[in-house]
Scaffold this motif. Structure first.
Motif, PDB file in Angstrom:
ATOM      1  N   GLY A  25       0.815  -1.209   0.000  1.00  0.00           N
ATOM      2  CA  GLY A  25       0.000   0.000   0.000  1.00  0.00           C
ATOM      3  C   GLY A  25       0.849   1.259   0.000  1.00  0.00           C
ATOM      4  O   GLY A  25       0.568   2.216  -0.744  1.00  0.00           O
ATOM      5  N   ILE A  26       1.885   1.287   0.815  1.00  0.00           N
ATOM      6  CA  ILE A  26       2.769   2.458   0.870  1.00  0.00           C
ATOM      7  C   ILE A  26       3.519   2.619  -0.446  1.00  0.00           C
ATOM      8  O   ILE A  26       3.726   3.739  -0.932  1.00  0.00           O
TER       9      ILE A  26
ATOM     10  N   ALA B 189       3.396   5.902  -2.779  1.00  0.00           N
ATOM     11  CA  ALA B 189       4.618   6.611  -3.184  1.00  0.00           C
ATOM     12  C   ALA B 189       4.667   6.800  -4.696  1.00  0.00           C
ATOM     13  O   ALA B 189       5.150   7.834  -5.185  1.00  0.00           O
ATOM     14  N   LEU B 190       4.159   5.812  -5.446  1.00  0.00           N
ATOM     15  CA  LEU B 190       4.130   5.950  -6.904  1.00  0.00           C
ATOM     16  C   LEU B 190       3.114   6.992  -7.347  1.00  0.00           C
ATOM     17  O   LEU B 190       3.350   7.731  -8.317  1.00  0.00           O
ATOM     18  N   ALA B 191       1.984   7.050  -6.628  1.00  0.00           N
ATOM     19  CA  ALA B 191       0.916   7.973  -7.008  1.00  0.00           C
ATOM     20  C   ALA B 191       1.173   9.391  -6.545  1.00  0.00           C
ATOM     21  O   ALA B 191       0.773  10.351  -7.208  1.00  0.00           O
ATOM     22  N   ASP B 192       1.830   9.546  -5.409  1.00  0.00           N
ATOM     23  CA  ASP B 192       2.055  10.872  -4.830  1.00  0.00           C
ATOM     24  C   ASP B 192       3.518  10.989  -4.411  1.00  0.00           C
ATOM     25  O   ASP B 192       3.942  10.336  -3.450  1.00  0.00           O
TER      26      ASP B 192
ATOM     27  N   PHE C 280       8.824   9.053   3.032  1.00  0.00           N
ATOM     28  CA  PHE C 280       8.216   8.234   4.080  1.00  0.00           C
ATOM     29  C   PHE C 280       8.213   6.763   3.671  1.00  0.00           C
ATOM     30  O   PHE C 280       8.544   5.871   4.456  1.00  0.00           O
ATOM     31  N   GLY C 281       7.857   6.522   2.393  1.00  0.00           N
ATOM     32  CA  GLY C 281       7.787   5.154   1.905  1.00  0.00           C
ATOM     33  C   GLY C 281       9.148   4.486   1.859  1.00  0.00           C
ATOM     34  O   GLY C 281       9.290   3.327   2.239  1.00  0.00           O
TER      35      GLY C 281
END
Length: 228
Positions: free
Chosen positions: A118-119, A123-126, A132-133
């Protein structure tokens, strides 16, 4: 008898004892990392995840005992893993107690793996999630992989691992107690013979060294139909 390094009260007021062998294992890992020039932070993080995972596994046993009204004495953590000391239980109660440890470990594997994925997607989307990821992904991957390994390790059909004890209980459901004992002992003997080469393979494949050897004498006695 091995002494305690640390004693404390855990959830449900259950005494938790950390044995000296666990501290010795931690010291060996830290010194090994220093000698190899590795990061001390990664070793400490690994130890925290390992101890936390084993503790949650044993708390799974403890919870299953408490909800069935079975007394919980203490939880002990040592270099070879840990155990939850419980009072007398019926075979059905014992099955549930034994199952909840591996199921807790399997749930940790799933939760950590899902959180990692999920993280990663966030990270890919935002791009704001990237720092953080990147900080969390290695630890979540480690926790997920470690708990999958601990689940498989605990389900090996040898005494006193959960897999060996569950095998004996399940065999007793379908067979006379003496025959169930002999079959469980024979399966355990085969696992004992394969244990050392498996330890070597695990060490060279993953770098993990297991501080546990099943008792060949115990399983031989079981295979002969003698009392445990």
């Amino acid at each position: 008898m091995e002494r305690n390094l640390l004693e404390l009260r855990g959830p449900f007021g259950i005494p938790i004892e950390l044995r000296q062998s666990a501290g010795l294992l931690a010291l060996i890992l830290v010194l090994s990392a220093l000698m190899q020039g590795g990061g001390i932070g990664r070793i400490l993080g690994f130890l925290a995840i390992l101890i936390g995972s084993v503790l949650l596994h044993e708390l799974g046993h403890a919870w299953a005992a408490r909800v069935q009204g079975v007394r919980v004495g203490r939880i002990v953590l040592h270099a070879g893993g840990g155990y939850c000391e419980t009072g007398r239980a019926t075979p059905r109660q014992e099955e549930f107690i034994l199952l909840m440890g591996p199921l807790t470990t399997l749930a940790l594997w799933a939760v950590c793996g899902l959180a990692r994925d999920g993280i990663y997607r966030l990270a890919l989307a935002d791009p704001g999630w990237v720092p953080f990821g990147l900080a969390l992904l290695p630890w979540l991957s480690l926790a997920s992989g470690l708990n999958l390994f601990l689940f498989l390790y605990n389900m090996v059909p040898v005494q006193p691992l959960d897999g060996g004890r569950l095998l004996l209980l399940w065999l007793r459901r379908a067979l006379p107690p003496q025959r169930a004992l002999k079959i469980a002992g024979t399966v355990g003997l085969v696992a004992c013979i394969l244990w050392l080469p498996a330890l070597v393979w695990v060490f060279f494949s993953t770098g993990w060294l297991l501080f546990f050897l099943p008792s060949f004498a115990l399983h031989r006695a079981m295979a002969r139909g003698e009392r445990m």
